[in-house]
Scaffold this active site. Sequence first.
Site, PDB file in Angstrom:
ATOM      1  N   VAL A 295       0.898  -1.164   0.000  1.00  0.00           N
ATOM      2  CA  VAL A 295       0.000   0.000   0.000  1.00  0.00           C
ATOM      3  C   VAL A 295       0.933   1.209   0.000  1.00  0.00           C
ATOM      4  CG1 VAL A 295      -1.689   1.302   1.333  1.00  0.00           C
ATOM      5  CG2 VAL A 295      -1.875  -1.195   1.188  1.00  0.00           C
ATOM      6  N   PRO A 296       1.026   1.894  -1.175  1.00  0.00           N
ATOM      7  CA  PRO A 296       2.164   2.804  -1.415  1.00  0.00           C
ATOM      8  C   PRO A 296       2.076   4.162  -0.711  1.00  0.00           C
ATOM      9  CG  PRO A 296       0.713   2.789  -3.303  1.00  0.00           C
ATOM     10  CD  PRO A 296       0.128   1.805  -2.340  1.00  0.00           C
ATOM     11  N   CYS A 297       2.265   4.171   0.606  1.00  0.00           N
ATOM     12  CA  CYS A 297       2.267   5.441   1.329  1.00  0.00           C
ATOM     13  C   CYS A 297       3.504   6.266   0.973  1.00  0.00           C
ATOM     14  CB  CYS A 297       2.185   5.197   2.839  1.00  0.00           C
ATOM     15  SG  CYS A 297       3.523   4.200   3.490  1.00  0.00           S
ATOM     16  N   HIS A 298       4.502   5.608   0.357  1.00  0.00           N
ATOM     17  CA  HIS A 298       5.697   6.371  -0.041  1.00  0.00           C
ATOM     18  C   HIS A 298       5.394   7.350  -1.174  1.00  0.00           C
ATOM     19  CE1 HIS A 298       5.678   2.654  -2.517  1.00  0.00           C
ATOM     20  NE2 HIS A 298       6.128   3.436  -3.483  1.00  0.00           N
ATOM     21  N   ARG A 299       4.227   7.187  -1.821  1.00  0.00           N
ATOM     22  CA  ARG A 299       3.871   8.108  -2.918  1.00  0.00           C
ATOM     23  C   ARG A 299       3.152   9.354  -2.419  1.00  0.00           C
ATOM     24  NH1 ARG A 299       1.677   3.130  -6.439  1.00  0.00           N
ATOM     25  NH2 ARG A 299       3.683   2.089  -6.687  1.00  0.00           N
TER      26      ARG A 299
END
Lengths: 165, 213
Positions: free
Chosen positions: B181-185
């Site tokens: 779940v790409p919270c880095h984006r």
Amino acid sequence: MEPRKPFEAIVQEHGPTVLRVCRAVLGPHDAEDGWSETFLSALQAYPELPPGANVEAWLVTIAHRKAIDLVRSRNRRAVPVEEPPERHSRLGIPDDGQAELLDAVGQLPPKQRQAVAYHYLAGLPYKDIAAIVGGTPDAARRAGADGIKALRTVLAAPLLTGGTP
Amino acid sequence: MSIDTGFTDADAARLFAPATAPLTTADAAALDRLHQRLAEDARSKGALDVAYRVVDSPLGKLLLAATEQGIVRVAFALEDHDAVLQLLAEKVSPRILRVPARLDAAARELDEYFAGTRREFDLPLDFRLSRGFRLSVLQHLPHIAYGRTESYAEVAQAAGSPRAVRAVGTACATNPLPLIVPCHRVVKSDGSFGGYLGGTEAKRTLLSLEAAA
């Protein structure tokens, strides 16, 4: 109250001791079945184990019951054979002497064998052992002492009779 | 040698020394075999609630944990894997075992992601560790395309609470499924990186990886 650890930590921490206890109580051939049934049963019941309970005593209690069940089911299925089943070597194995020691414990009568395995291999006090095997703590202590006496004779024998050239 | 004048602790230590010696290779192999059998038996009896494994990655060791429903946790070494497992024991179930095979698909997809050959994850996910607004935020994040970023404010808008910008930050900081779940984006409005569970350096690495692929 300390929260329950992940069960993996219980396996890592107590797996080796329970295996030794199973080897001493059940012999090398049934030890792995005893271990497997003990840990499967423990995993199933683990969420109900009160936090802070003595995990080692709990595991040995389960192992004790599983060993009784295993021996009973083996005896039921036992059929006469011409050759006696392959038995673990009585000769000292030139590794660390562990097999020889556990085998010697395995030769003791059941009460002594259980008292010795649970006290000296699992480190349980005789009070806990009495609760597991039945009887009084004094009776468990006596069984342990008798077992040790017999064990020392058995393990000392090769030294007395063998001799070095 | 004395004849039974009592059996001391020292005598016991000597007599039982072979049984308390460190594990031999044979013992270790037996215990490995037994562990594997336990994992199989536990699965068939429905007694295994959480399976986990640890994999190597360019961002260091990653802990992957799954329930019957799907991946429930991905954790960086920075989060302390033992502490993460303890928290899973308390919040999900203590019936936890290390069963690498149960996480083969996740490990493979993460490998492909780090190699630049995978842009989306195709894994069942278990969101039980998140609730409410944080859950809404996490469910929006996979809609941010690979290689793109959104600001915390944009994510707040998309999750239905335009003013909850700080809460978006908290949702990202407590994301139980980073990478997948790409919270880095999610980055700051001024273009700077903002914080990250795995450290700011890890966030920079991931965004450069996605920009290059």
